[in-house]
Design a protein around this motif. Structure first.
Motif, PDB file in Angstrom:
ATOM      1  N   GLY A 159     -10.810  -9.023  -0.930  1.00 15.82           N
ATOM      2  CA  GLY A 159      -9.954  -8.227  -1.807  1.00 15.82           C
ATOM      3  C   GLY A 159     -10.354  -6.777  -1.901  1.00 15.82           C
ATOM      4  N   THR A 160     -11.404  -6.394  -1.176  1.00 18.70           N
ATOM      5  CA  THR A 160     -11.851  -4.998  -1.210  1.00 18.70           C
ATOM      6  C   THR A 160     -11.810  -4.397   0.199  1.00 18.70           C
ATOM      7  N   GLY A 208       7.534 -11.997  -8.496  1.00 23.04           N
ATOM      8  CA  GLY A 208       8.398 -10.820  -8.476  1.00 23.04           C
ATOM      9  C   GLY A 208       7.744  -9.573  -9.018  1.00 23.04           C
ATOM     10  N   THR A 209       6.479  -9.685  -9.423  1.00 21.12           N
ATOM     11  CA  THR A 209       5.776  -8.530  -9.975  1.00 21.12           C
ATOM     12  C   THR A 209       4.546  -8.205  -9.131  1.00 21.12           C
ATOM     13  N   PHE A 210       4.063  -6.982  -9.318  1.00 17.61           N
ATOM     14  CA  PHE A 210       2.875  -6.496  -8.630  1.00 17.61           C
ATOM     15  C   PHE A 210       1.862  -5.983  -9.656  1.00 17.61           C
ATOM     16  N   THR A 211       0.588  -6.075  -9.306  1.00 17.12           N
ATOM     17  CA  THR A 211      -0.491  -5.535 -10.134  1.00 17.12           C
ATOM     18  C   THR A 211      -1.218  -4.454  -9.353  1.00 17.12           C
ATOM     19  N   ASP A 212      -1.449  -3.312  -9.977  1.00 16.95           N
ATOM     20  CA  ASP A 212      -2.180  -2.212  -9.350  1.00 16.95           C
ATOM     21  C   ASP A 212      -3.653  -2.592  -9.240  1.00 16.95           C
ATOM     22  N   VAL A 213      -4.128  -2.761  -8.004  1.00 18.61           N
ATOM     23  CA  VAL A 213      -5.523  -3.126  -7.773  1.00 18.61           C
ATOM     24  C   VAL A 213      -6.249  -2.006  -7.025  1.00 18.61           C
ATOM     25  N   SER A 214      -5.759  -0.783  -7.166  1.00 20.04           N
ATOM     26  CA  SER A 214      -6.333   0.344  -6.431  1.00 20.04           C
ATOM     27  C   SER A 214      -7.807   0.521  -6.731  1.00 20.04           C
ATOM     28  N   PHE A 274       0.855  -1.189   0.000  1.00 19.13           N
ATOM     29  CA  PHE A 274       0.000   0.000   0.000  1.00 19.13           C
ATOM     30  C   PHE A 274       0.888   1.235   0.000  1.00 19.13           C
ATOM     31  N   VAL A 275       0.509   2.237  -0.808  1.00 24.68           N
ATOM     32  CA  VAL A 275       1.273   3.479  -0.904  1.00 24.68           C
ATOM     33  C   VAL A 275       0.316   4.662  -0.802  1.00 24.68           C
ATOM     34  N   ARG A 321      -3.387  10.678  -4.450  1.00 25.39           N
ATOM     35  CA  ARG A 321      -4.280   9.520  -4.466  1.00 25.39           C
ATOM     36  C   ARG A 321      -3.482   8.299  -4.035  1.00 25.39           C
ATOM     37  N   HIS A 322      -4.161   7.377  -3.404  1.00 27.60           N
ATOM     38  CA  HIS A 322      -3.476   6.260  -2.763  1.00 27.60           C
ATOM     39  C   HIS A 322      -3.604   4.999  -3.610  1.00 27.60           C
ATOM     40  N   SER A 323      -2.653   4.087  -3.433  1.00 26.76           N
ATOM     41  CA  SER A 323      -2.566   2.922  -4.320  1.00 26.76           C
ATOM     42  C   SER A 323      -2.372   1.640  -3.528  1.00 26.76           C
ATOM     43  N   LEU A 324      -2.923   0.554  -4.066  1.00 32.50           N
ATOM     44  CA  LEU A 324      -2.721  -0.783  -3.526  1.00 32.50           C
ATOM     45  C   LEU A 324      -2.226  -1.691  -4.649  1.00 32.50           C
TER      46      LEU A 324
END
Length: 563
Positions: free
Chosen positions: A282-283, A229-235, A180-181, A219-222
């Motif tokens: 997931g939400t 080794g990778t991430f997907t933006d699910v914001s 989370f960012v 704006r915030h991101s998840l």
């Protein structure tokens, strides 16, 4: 920044109980000598130079001793070429060696927040850093060096952002650390007037940098960890991006409603703070106002900076302390165990301190008496007003509130050692036992000075226990694990957190002061949901626990930094 301009109530009569912790700044002799650059010493051109940064205690080389990672900024006009984030390796003798270049972590620019966690479950702690511009993910290679894997991990921003809080968490409990960012605001130096120029802002008539109010929200991101080794933006799909944002700063992921799933709380500056409750699918649903942690008790916005999370009432729940601007109180939010909070600022005793701009904070048992105390750091944000307005000093002391029991505190002035009384302009701080002697020390980021390292020397015969967790089915860092310790007639809960204080990371070994008690019962609820119980664990030891296998190792520390 928001301030309620409140008057502090009168201080009560001191308890007279001796405080057995004493803090001394040993940073210089320990080798922490690099200046943390943030703007010019006498002025800040823009708000990006005002906010400062965090730091982390971590064991990057798995030798059982805490190393130190300190972020840094820069300044407009003449950025120092050597102003970089710094990694200091613990030499196990009270000193540290700067290994930044060797570790391949040299990086200039404006870094703000850090989170530590083993995102690829390879046994070595990795680093994620938020910045103005582009955030960065460093993978720990396991050989003393780090690799910038931001691009291949899918974490490159499409545009410059003002990153602030960040935390690893396993929000879907699949055994892999997600991310989370939070973002502070939208900053464009071409659109914001420079301090002192036409159209710029002022603080009681003194020209200063503009913001946060008047600038667009961040704006915030998840990001979901894909396990490769990778991430997907699910914001968007998670509901995180549905919220307007606010001026987000420190982010904490913890199970605040005791349902076994990590929630997210974000301290926001001059806007309502945010509480994202995990829906287990997931939400998330943002419920800060409904839960009582968005505003002050009188419904006012506050300048949320730092977050202390801990069980200072010793009732088995995680409570919150949030730091704010001067002429305002820090906020104490008491958890009913179901994620509903009540404001206990005044009745806890914290309302007596309103003098300082407050930042990083920790809930930690500083004297090992079994009652977690509070320590926070302070510092002004406007160097320009320091000599013009006596009521707005740049350098101010640290603050210690001793826990008298059941969440009642008294402020200690002149009783906790020279490291507390010394004035600095500080931001982030991290709590951990850097010398492995059984107490909690403090690492502090100071603006345009080297960091402080407050060694804690505890007198008396109080006992303690440390718990170090390693996940197997859960994420290897055990981030999100809940440890509940029962000692004497007390119970205390802590969680392994990947960010708190102000944009900082504490020692992942959970420290419990026990007072006169020499054995404790320990219950661990792992992020996977598995629960383990350890009975009659001896005090004054580091206890290492491997998920599903119980105690894997114990270590007895010697006091005062013995090895």
């Amino acid at each position: 920044m928001a301030s309620r301009k409140v008057n502090a109530p009168p201080r009560g009569k001191p308890s007279g109980i001796p405080f057995q912790a004493r803090f001394t700044d040993v940073a210089s002799q320990a080798g922490l000598k690099e200046v943390v650059v943030w703007g010019h010493p006498d002025h800040n051109d823009y708000i990006v130079e005002s906010m400062g940064c965090g730091a982390a205690f971590l064991d990057y080389d798995n030798d059982g001793w805490l190393d130190i990672f300190v972020l840094s900024g820069s300044r407009f006009g003449d950025p120092p070429p050597l102003a970089s984030n710094r990694l200091y390796k613990n030499n196990r003798d009270g000193t540290f060696t700067d290994v930044t270049q060797k570790a391949r972590l040299f990086r200039t620019g404006y870094s703000y927040g850090v989170t530590v966690g083993d995102y690829n479950n390879d046994g070595f702690e990795d680093l994620f850093i938020t910045c103005w511009g582009q955030n960065v993910l460093y993978r720990n290679r396991g050989d003393g060096t780090f690799a910038d894997v931001t691009k291949e991990a899918g974490l490159l921003n499409s545009e410059a952002r003002f990153g602030s809080g960040c935390t690893f968490l396993d929000y879907d409990r699949d055994g892999k650390l997600d991310l989370f960012v939070s973002n502070y605001l939208v900053f464009d130096e071409n659109a914001v007037p420079r301090a002192g120029r036409t159209g710029s802002c002022d603080y009681f008539g003194v020209p200063v940098s503009c913001g946060p109010r008047g600038l667009p929200y961040g704006r915030h991101s998840l990001y979901h960890n894909n396990g490769d080794g990778t991430f997907t933006d699910v914001s968007e799909g998670s509901g995180i991006s549905k919220i307007a944002g606010g001026y987000g700063l420190t982010a904490v992921a913890a199970d605040l409603d005791n349902d076994g799933w990590p929630d997210i709380y974000v301290a926001c500056d001059s806007t309502p703070s945010l509480y994202f409750r995990n829906n287990h699918d997931g939400t998330f649903t943002e419920q800060a106002i409904e839960s009582g942690v968005a505003l002050s008790d009188d419904g006012m916005e506050q300048a949320g900076m730092g977050l202390g999370i801990g069980d200072f009432r010793c009732d088995g729940n995680l409570h919150i302390v949030k730091t704010h601007f001067s002429h305002d109180t820090s906020a104490v939010y008491v958890n009913d165990g179901k994620g509903n909070f009540s404001d206990a600022t005044i009745r806890s005793g914290l309302g007596v301190e309103t003098r300082f701009v407050s930042w990083g904070i920790g809930v930690a048992d500083l004297d090992n008496d079994g009652n977690p105390d509070l320590l926070w750091v302070t510092g002004g944000i406007y160097p320009e007003v320091d000599k013009k307005l006596p009521d707005a000093p740049l350098k101010t002391p640290r603050v210690v509130f001793r826990n008298l029991g059941k969440g009642q505190f008294e402020e200690l002035i002149g009783q906790a050692g020279p490291g507390i009384e010394a004035p600095h302009c500080s931001r982030g701080c991290a709590f951990g036992d850097f010398d492995n002697d059984g107490d909690v020390d403090v690492l502090i980021v100071n603006q345009n000075e080297p960091p402080s390292l407050l060694r804690n020397d505890v007198a008396g015969d109080n006992h303690w226990i440390k718990i170090k967790l390693t996940g197997v089915k859960s994420n290897r860092s055990a981030i999100g694990a809940r440890v509940t310790v029962r000692y004497g007639n007390k119970v205390q809960a802590q969680e392994v957190l990947a960010q708190s204080s102000y944009l900082s990371v504490n020692d992942s070994r959970l420290h419990f002061g026990l007072g006169p008690v020499t054995v404790a019962d320990v219950e661990i609820r792992w992020p996977s949901g598995q629960v383990e119980a350890l009975k009659q664990v001896a005090a004054d030891h580091l206890v290492c626990v491997l998920e599903g296998s119980g105690i894997s190792r114990t270590q007895k520390f010697l006091r005062h930094g013995g090895s």
